[in-house]
Design an enzyme around this catalytic site. Structure first.
Site, PDB file in Angstrom:
ATOM      1  N   GLY A 191      -5.052   3.029   9.171  1.00 58.69           N
ATOM      2  CA  GLY A 191      -6.212   2.547   8.431  1.00 58.69           C
ATOM      3  C   GLY A 191      -7.045   1.531   9.176  1.00 58.69           C
ATOM      4  O   GLY A 191      -7.914   0.882   8.587  1.00 58.69           O
ATOM      5  N   ASN A 192      -6.806   1.392  10.495  1.00 60.78           N
ATOM      6  CA  ASN A 192      -7.537   0.380  11.263  1.00 60.78           C
ATOM      7  C   ASN A 192      -9.038   0.671  11.333  1.00 60.78           C
ATOM      8  O   ASN A 192      -9.853  -0.234  11.196  1.00 60.78           O
ATOM      9  CB  ASN A 192      -6.957   0.293  12.675  1.00 60.78           C
ATOM     10  CG  ASN A 192      -5.562  -0.277  12.694  1.00 60.78           C
ATOM     11  OD1 ASN A 192      -5.368  -1.474  12.551  1.00 60.78           O
ATOM     12  ND2 ASN A 192      -4.570   0.588  12.846  1.00 60.78           N
ATOM     13  N   GLY A 193      -9.391   1.937  11.554  1.00 57.45           N
ATOM     14  CA  GLY A 193     -10.806   2.299  11.638  1.00 57.45           C
ATOM     15  C   GLY A 193     -11.530   2.046  10.327  1.00 57.45           C
ATOM     16  O   GLY A 193     -12.606   1.433  10.290  1.00 57.45           O
ATOM     17  N   ARG A 194     -10.934   2.507   9.237  1.00 55.79           N
ATOM     18  CA  ARG A 194     -11.548   2.316   7.921  1.00 55.79           C
ATOM     19  C   ARG A 194     -11.657   0.832   7.569  1.00 55.79           C
ATOM     20  O   ARG A 194     -12.691   0.377   7.070  1.00 55.79           O
ATOM     21  CB  ARG A 194     -10.713   3.049   6.854  1.00 55.79           C
ATOM     22  CG  ARG A 194     -10.971   4.555   6.790  1.00 55.79           C
ATOM     23  CD  ARG A 194      -9.847   5.283   6.086  1.00 55.79           C
ATOM     24  NE  ARG A 194      -8.693   5.437   6.966  1.00 55.79           N
ATOM     25  CZ  ARG A 194      -7.520   5.948   6.582  1.00 55.79           C
ATOM     26  NH1 ARG A 194      -7.339   6.319   5.320  1.00 55.79           N
ATOM     27  NH2 ARG A 194      -6.536   6.082   7.449  1.00 55.79           N
ATOM     28  N   THR A 195     -10.605   0.074   7.854  1.00 56.72           N
ATOM     29  CA  THR A 195     -10.627  -1.361   7.558  1.00 56.72           C
ATOM     30  C   THR A 195     -11.678  -2.073   8.401  1.00 56.72           C
ATOM     31  O   THR A 195     -12.389  -2.956   7.907  1.00 56.72           O
ATOM     32  CB  THR A 195      -9.238  -1.971   7.812  1.00 56.72           C
ATOM     33  OG1 THR A 195      -8.267  -1.277   7.027  1.00 56.72           O
ATOM     34  CG2 THR A 195      -9.218  -3.450   7.451  1.00 56.72           C
ATOM     35  N   SER A 196     -11.822  -1.677   9.656  1.00 59.15           N
ATOM     36  CA  SER A 196     -12.810  -2.303  10.547  1.00 59.15           C
ATOM     37  C   SER A 196     -14.231  -1.997  10.100  1.00 59.15           C
ATOM     38  O   SER A 196     -15.110  -2.865  10.150  1.00 59.15           O
ATOM     39  CB  SER A 196     -12.599  -1.821  11.984  1.00 59.15           C
ATOM     40  OG  SER A 196     -11.318  -2.194  12.446  1.00 59.15           O
ATOM     41  N   ARG A 197     -14.461  -0.778   9.649  1.00 58.57           N
ATOM     42  CA  ARG A 197     -15.801  -0.430   9.163  1.00 58.57           C
ATOM     43  C   ARG A 197     -16.097  -1.157   7.851  1.00 58.57           C
ATOM     44  O   ARG A 197     -17.245  -1.543   7.593  1.00 58.57           O
ATOM     45  CB  ARG A 197     -15.920   1.093   9.016  1.00 58.57           C
ATOM     46  CG  ARG A 197     -15.904   1.814  10.360  1.00 58.57           C
ATOM     47  CD  ARG A 197     -16.179   3.295  10.238  1.00 58.57           C
ATOM     48  NE  ARG A 197     -15.086   4.064   9.669  1.00 58.57           N
ATOM     49  CZ  ARG A 197     -14.058   4.564  10.351  1.00 58.57           C
ATOM     50  NH1 ARG A 197     -13.939   4.347  11.650  1.00 58.57           N
ATOM     51  NH2 ARG A 197     -13.125   5.283   9.751  1.00 58.57           N
ATOM     52  N   HIS A 249      -6.228  -3.487  16.435  1.00 61.39           N
ATOM     53  CA  HIS A 249      -5.397  -2.478  15.771  1.00 61.39           C
ATOM     54  C   HIS A 249      -4.208  -3.142  15.072  1.00 61.39           C
ATOM     55  O   HIS A 249      -3.046  -2.838  15.373  1.00 61.39           O
ATOM     56  CB  HIS A 249      -4.907  -1.457  16.798  1.00 61.39           C
ATOM     57  CG  HIS A 249      -5.195  -0.038  16.430  1.00 61.39           C
ATOM     58  ND1 HIS A 249      -6.469   0.474  16.378  1.00 61.39           N
ATOM     59  CD2 HIS A 249      -4.365   0.983  16.094  1.00 61.39           C
ATOM     60  CE1 HIS A 249      -6.419   1.749  16.041  1.00 61.39           C
ATOM     61  NE2 HIS A 249      -5.152   2.081  15.849  1.00 61.39           N
TER      62      HIS A 249
END
Length: 265
Positions: free
Chosen positions: A183-189, A178
């Site tokens: 925007g962590n989820g979107r960046t990780s995907r 994190h």
């Protein structure tokens, strides 16, 4: 059928030759990734926004901005992978900056002001529900270690299963660090999609209707330390996506009575 055979069958359809298939596939990624994070746009509204620039009536403007930013970040990410750009902290921050370009907020911390629209790492501790993430002073080191791990994997992994697992693991590990305020989820995907593009694999989508199971898989993996929990969830999502694409193509070739071609893609 194992995943390698399924991918071969999917790629053998040459869906890229189907009119607008690639465009609609990217729009599906935009739609589901942003809906997981709170966007209220439907997939059709997302399509009209991306292709025609028309914002939907009665929906928060911020949700349309989130979708447009994600689409720009997605195009940037895939092009970076196609060009073989080095996967480093700067690239991850660029992706996050694009994700948060018009919706990023300003965070005032004891260590200074952080503009979330710039891709800057957080300077404070964060949590989500009962989940706590690493202290802010560990973020840069953990992210650098992750990217080194990924880079080593890129050079050494050859089987499809290993390559997919690397993309899934990168997704899980980055969201677990994190590193950003938002925007962590979107960046990780997107990191996951970067690696899949690098390996010339079909792009994975986490369906928004499976958000609860997605979060549960992340939490369970964190609690047990067993990456297979997240890998199994993602492999199921990925397998279903490929099977659905194959089914739609076959229906396009032999449409069921009363079904219109334009509804298939």
């Amino acid at each position: 059928m194992d995943i390698s055979s399924l991918i071969a069958q999917y790629k053998g359809l040459h869906l890229e030759d189907v009119i607008d298939h690639d465009t609609f596939n990217l729009i599906a990624i935009d739609h589901h990734s942003t809906k997981i994070e709170g966007s209220t746009l439907t997939e059709v509204e997302t399509q009209v926004l991306i292709m025609e620039g028309r914002t939907p009536n009665g929906k928060p403007l911020e949700h349309s901005l989130m979708v447009k930013d994600h689409h720009a970040a997605l195009l940037f990410t895939l092009e970076a992978a196609r060009q073989g750009k080095e996967l480093n902290i700067g690239l991850i921050q660029q992706i996050n900056a694009l994700v948060m370009k018009t919706t990023g907020k300003i965070y005032n911390t004891m260590l200074g002001t952080i503009d979330a629209a710039t891709g800057a790492f957080r300077k404070g501790n964060v949590s989500a529900g009962n989940t706590y993430f690493p202290n802010y002073d560990k973020v840069e080191r953990l992210t650098a270690e992750l990217l080194k791990l990924i880079s080593n994997g890129i050079k050494s992994l050859h089987s499809t299963e290993e390559q997919l697992n690397l993309s899934f693991d990168a997704h899980y590990r980055l969201v677990s660090i994190h590193p950003f305020y938002d925007g962590n989820g979107r960046t990780s995907r997107l990191l996951m999609n970067f690696l899949q593009t690098l390996y010339n694999l079909p792009l994975a989508i986490v369906k928004s209707e499976n958000k609860a199971a997605y979060i549960e898989a992340i939490i369970k993996t964190k609690e047990t330390g067993d990456l297979n929990c997240f890998r199994e969830f993602m492999l199921k999502e990925y397998t279903n996506l490929l099977q659905e694409g194959i089914r739609q193509y076959r229906e396009m070739e032999n449409p069921p009575e009363g079904k219109d071609f334009n509804s298939l893609f």
